[in-house]
Motif scaffolding. Structure first.
Motif, PDB file in Angstrom:
ATOM      1  N   ASP A  13     114.441  92.237  62.906  1.00 25.90           N
ATOM      2  CA  ASP A  13     113.703  90.980  62.874  1.00 25.90           C
ATOM      3  C   ASP A  13     113.112  90.784  61.483  1.00 25.90           C
ATOM      4  N   ASN A  38     118.373  87.626  63.513  1.00 27.70           N
ATOM      5  CA  ASN A  38     117.352  88.563  63.972  1.00 27.70           C
ATOM      6  C   ASN A  38     117.915  89.503  65.024  1.00 27.70           C
ATOM      7  N   LYS A  55     108.336  91.225  72.871  1.00 30.55           N
ATOM      8  CA  LYS A  55     109.449  90.982  71.960  1.00 30.55           C
ATOM      9  C   LYS A  55     110.411  89.948  72.527  1.00 30.55           C
ATOM     10  N   LYS A  59     111.339  86.379  70.854  1.00 32.81           N
ATOM     11  CA  LYS A  59     112.710  85.973  70.566  1.00 32.81           C
ATOM     12  C   LYS A  59     113.002  84.580  71.126  1.00 32.81           C
ATOM     13  N   THR A  78     117.356  83.282  65.164  1.00 38.19           N
ATOM     14  CA  THR A  78     117.203  84.206  66.292  1.00 38.19           C
ATOM     15  C   THR A  78     118.216  83.842  67.373  1.00 38.19           C
TER      16      THR A  78
END
Length: 395
Positions: A13, A38, A55, A59, A78
């Motif tokens: 990331d 990412n 997380k 995302k 992402t």
């Protein structure tokens, strides 16, 4: 130099602490179009873990934003993929989603012909399937020895990636020896340094970070992520051995640090913005790289080594091959700049030596030496290798 190329890369990331991933792609983005993806999963997340759930939420927010321009030709995106790196079904779904997503994003950016780079072994399943003209694996660690991955599956996955990629870069000589067996186009890519940034520690205008400005001297400091490869027992050893010393730890912690809280001379400051790190370095009298000694750390090349030296600091480190090579090669004004030890006692003795022998002149000499090892120099070398392999592939 590599110019006018299109690059899609699988990496960690972007928002995490800067590593070689960030530095390399940021520089390549000056003269090329770079689409940074990412992190795709290196392990299956736990739905009972608050960190993993956080997380996932992050995302989803990142995906909703779409591509974000960082600077120059570098965009960060992402992708939404199923976080099951060892599932055949998830792989097929993810492959389709990624191929279509990339086709759309590349079309919008005029990235028809492109190179596919990966800093992650789990990208192996996509190499050769997304339409790239050239593939690069940039190996930064012996991934199979991270405590959170499935070792056997990662070993097999990384071997296939090395065999399939057009060229492989390794950040340590031990990695070069292992990965070079699988691919003749395997090259050493030792880390560079943002010298100008860390050399600010020697600038009169730079102020010592407020949190450490009034701490009792000497100040021994560590900067970096505190994970299970950091020997936090050494911090406790120093604190007990010399209660008059200040031990400073700057970085996010992913391990239990409660055993250190009883020491009044240990200061756990947490993660700090990259832009502020020179101010912390300026307040250090000794810099530390206290890694545990195992198969994971035997293969690392700590970026912080050159960052500390660029800040003028002498380095006391665990006996890690890449650091030891650097220590053994020192001469002239750099003599004694990097000291390595295998035990707490040896490391402590090195700290005492630095405190006795260091000087402003020695600090300036160390920093000056690091001008030869900037990321600009290292990335230019990478580009030369890539273009040579690309041209040979076309013939």
């Amino acid at each position: 130099m590599m110019r006018g190329e299109n690059i899609v890369c699988f990496a960690k990331d972007w928002s995490e602490d800067p590593t070689s991933n960030n530095h390399v792609m940021k520089l390549l983005g000056r003269d090329n179009k770079v689409l940074w993806l990412n992190s795709i999963a290196t392990r299956t997340p736990s739905l009972t873990s608050g960190r993993d759930l956080g997380k996932i939420a992050k995302k989803l927010k990142g995906f909703a934003k779409g591509p974000v321009t960082i600077e120059g030709g570098l965009d960060v995106y992402t992708p939404i993929v199923l976080p099951f790196p060892h599932s055949t079904l998830a792989q097929k779904v993810n492959e389709h989603v990624l191929r279509e997503s990339l086709r759309f994003l590349r079309s919008r950016r005029g990235m028809k012909d492109f190179q596919l780079w990966s800093f992650l072994p789990t990208a192996e399943k996509y190499v050769g399937k997304l339409g790239e003209s050239l593939s690069v694996y940039y190996c930064t660690d012996e991934w199979s020895h991270f405590s959170y991955v499935d070792k056997d599956k990662i070993v097999a996955m990384e071997r296939r990636l090395c065999e399939r990629a057009d060229l492989v870069f390794c950040t340590a000589r031990t990695l070069l020896e292992r990965k070079g067996v699988y691919n003749p186009n395997t090259f050493l890519a030792s880390h560079g340094v943002d010298h100008a940034h860390f050399a600010k520690a020697l600038d009169e205008k730079t102020e010592v970070a407020e949190e450490i400005r009034k701490l009792p001297k000497p100040v021994l400091g560590f900067i970096g992520l505190v994970q299970d490869w950091v020997d936090i027992d050494f911090f406790a050893y120093l604190a007990e051995k010399r209660p008059d010393w200040s031990i400073v730890v700057v970085g996010k912690s992913l391990v239990d640090m409660s055993k250190l809280q009883k020491y009044k001379n240990i200061h756990l400051l947490g993660r700090k913005p990259y832009e502020t790190l020179a101010g912390y370095c300026k307040g250090f009298d000794v810099s530390l790289i206290p890694f545990v000694q195992n198969e994971l750390t035997r293969n690392v090349n700590p970026i912080k080594l050159r960052e500390y030296l660029s800040a003028g600091l002498a380095v006391v480190s665990t006996d890690i091959p890449e650091v030891t090579l650097y220590a053994d090669a020192q001469h002239g004004n750099m003599k004694g700049a990097v000291l390595v030890g295998k035990t707490h006692e040896e490391l402590f003795a090195h700290c005492e030596r630095v405190l006795r022998e260091d000087s402003p002149e020695a600090r300036r000499a160390r920093s000056e030496e690091m001008k030869k090892e900037t990321w600009e120099v290292k990335v230019a070398e990478l580009g030369d290798h890539v273009m040579r392999v690309r041209d040979a592939k076309k013939r």
